[in-house]
Enzyme design. Structure first.
Site, mmCIF file in Angstrom:
data_model
loop_
_atom_site.group_PDB
_atom_site.id
_atom_site.type_symbol
_atom_site.label_atom_id
_atom_site.label_comp_id
_atom_site.label_asym_id
_atom_site.label_seq_id
_atom_site.Cartn_x
_atom_site.Cartn_y
_atom_site.Cartn_z
ATOM 1 C CD GLU A 1 16.584 -14.295 3.606
ATOM 2 O OE1 GLU A 1 15.896 -14.875 4.494
ATOM 3 O OE2 GLU A 1 17.258 -13.276 3.829
ATOM 4 C CG ASP B 1 -1.901 1.089 1.276
ATOM 5 O OD1 ASP B 1 -2.714 1.164 0.341
ATOM 6 O OD2 ASP B 1 -1.888 1.881 2.241
#
Length: 558
Positions: A273, A224
């Site tokens: 990751e 956002d």
């Protein structure tokens, strides 16, 4: 274990919450499908999608119970607007706890069950992240007020001894004074204080929030106000030594500052990751499209909403131009273009396109405003979506648009909840009209939204005819048009294709070839003949008696 299977891949992952460390799972070729380059993603506004407990507010169990609908529709992923604990001053975009579920929507266990079920069905789950501001009821902000000026707690937010003239997006000033005389910045509502992204503690906190939800199995984050985290401070306007803009003739000092990109590069490293191509999606209202493309450089975000396309007027030249410039800008950084026509912040495109004039920037429609032509708006909306789904890249759909839902344009003003309505002094209707709970079944209380009559915003009587149950299996319905378009989009790999313009189609026609599919959208007023020998694969509306494409109609041809 959960078997996650879809048309693209088959993945085995651990159950969210079962102690599986997602960072240690092997990253295989099967997981690295780059699914996000051509996916169709469906936005769910949780309070308005499905209500399981009958309190009139949609919830996570309601969403889980309706996920089969999204599978039948043919989308690849869902994006959930905020469901976090919140005072709900701005419909959950005022977060008081980033690591839990608001009791209005359920419990954390309900979220885990939703993700598990979605993955079983082959759907990925993207959640909203609100990093620009918190709620004023967040523990951090309460501590900042208690600690006073100059404290480490106050440095987590943007406090000043003297405000400047920055306005709030929702109307009025972006500054509010606290009891000790300092002012805090809130680019949105007064209950949404902006975080200070120059503070390492803020960066560390949100990085930890990312890991919290990634460890629960989410497939990405819609960010956002992605263009607003970093501000270039401007002293009050009457200060004679105010510095020049950071970028001459560039963005305003509170938007699209270069410093945001360092933040997103650090987040990208975190997501990388984890297995399964977890993604970042930018809500960045920036102009021109070349600046939007900066958010999707190879080491930053994966997608950025193309708001220039959403705002394009219903005329052939502007539509061609924004498609062309957007694809070129995103291609220059190796990213897909992310197309969108509706979301929870704008008037539904079935109503925006319902006006004779082509202005496409309305902020709410009220009962005493000029009303859109419902039939014209739906016809154009179906054509616009048919064109959009033929374009290469990513497409986002907003809940209910597959039913052809218009804006609730006669919503009583006394039930409006959008802070824009209040802060604008009741001059801007705001976004409530596009957030009304969607209809699932015809007749009966709440149109199947919940088990009872309750609905947090009233639904118009006209929505009976838009109910999903009335459209399923009905040839020519908007729902079946969407289903067919999504099936053919996947079958012909249009999302992974390229655009080859067809220059001789006519000035009022947008025509392009994507692989073996010829796309023709008539944005003019006169019917257009089909190319000789062409076979209609999909049409947004019926052809005329002479087999021509009428005004406000789009077709896919072979």
């Amino acid at each position: 274990m959960i078997t996650w299977s879809s048309a693209r891949d088959r993945v085995i992952v651990g159950r969210p919450g079962a102690g599986v460390d997602y960072r240690r799972l092997p990253v295989t070729t099967e997981l690295n499908t780059q699914w996000w380059r051509d996916a169709v993603i469906y936005q769910i506004y949780p309070r308005s999608f499905a209500d399981a407990d009958g309190d009139g507010l949609g919830d996570l169990p309601g969403i889980t119970a309706r996920l089969d609908h999204l599978v039948e529709l043919g989308v690849d992923a869902v994006w959930l607007s905020p469901f976090y604990p919140s005072p709900q001053a701005d419909a959950g975009y005022d977060v008081s706890d980033y690591r839990d579920v608001d009791p209005l929507f359920g419990r954390l266990a309900d979220f885990d069950a939703l993700v598990a079920r979605a993955h079983e069905l082959g759907l990925r789950v993207i959640v909203d992240l609100v990093p620009n501001h918190t709620s004023d009821e967040h523990p951090w902000f309460r501590a900042a007020l208690a600690a006073g000026p100059g404290s480490p707690e106050r440095e987590r937010y943007v406090f000043r001894d003297e405000p400047n003239d920055w306005p709030s997006i929702f109307g009025g000033s972006a500054w509010t004074r606290v009891d000790d005389g300092q002012w805090y910045l809130h680019l949105f509502d007064v209950k949404q204080p902006d975080l200070n992204w120059d503070n390492p503690a803020v960066r560390a906190e949100i990085a930890d929030v990312l890991r919290f939800w990634l460890d629960r199995g989410v497939d990405g984050f819609r960010v956002d106000v992605a263009h607003g985290l970093v501000k270039t401070w401007e002293p009050p306007s009457d200060t004679v030594d105010a510095p020049p803009p950071a970028v001459p003739n560039g963005p305003e000092p509170m938007w699209d500052q270069d410093g945001v990109h360092e933040i997103y590069r650090s987040w990208r490293k975190i997501l990388d990751e984890y297995p399964g191509e977890r993604i970042l999606v930018a809500e960045a209202w920036v102009d021109p499209v070349e600046r939007m493309a900066r958010y999707v450089r190879p080491d930053e975000m994966h997608q950025a909403f193309n708001f220039a396309y959403l705002l394009a007027p219903w005329r052939a030249d502007p539509v061609r131009e924004v498609i062309n410039s957007s694809i070129a800008a995103c291609r220059s950084v190796g990213a897909p273009t992310t197309w969108v026509l509706s979301n929870h912040d704008v008037v539904r495109h079935a109503s925006r396109f319902g006006y004779a004039e082509t202005n496409n920037e309305r902020v709410g429609i009220g009962v005493d405003d000029p009303q859109p032509d419902e039939a014209l708006g739906l016809r154009r909306a179906r054509a616009a979506t048919t064109l959009m789904l033929a374009l290469p890249g990513v497409a986002y759909l907003y809940q209910g648009e597959e039913l052809g839902l218009p804006e609730h344009t006669t919503l009583p003003d006394e039930v409006r909840q959008d802070p824009t309505w209040v802060r604008s002094g009741h001059t801007v209707r705001g976004r409530d009209g596009c957030r009304v709970p969607i209809p699932w079944t015809p007749g009966g209380p709440s149109y199947g939204f919940g088990p009872g009559e309750a609905s947090w915003l009233p639904q118009p009587e006209s929505w009976d005819r838009y109910a999903l149950q009335k459209q399923q299996g009905v040839d020519g319905s908007t729902y079946e048009l969407y289903r067919q378009a999504l099936r053919l989009r996947r079958e012909y790999r249009l999302g992974a294709g390229t655009v080859e313009w067809q220059p001789d189609a006519g000035t009022d026609v947008v025509s392009l070839r994507n692989g073996s599919v010829l796309v023709l959208a008539n944005l003019g007023t006169e019917p257009v003949a089909l190319p000789a020998g062409a076979r209609v694969l999909l049409a947004s509306g019926e052809l005329d008696a002479d087999g021509r494409v009428p005004a406000d109609t789009a077709v896919w041809l072979l």
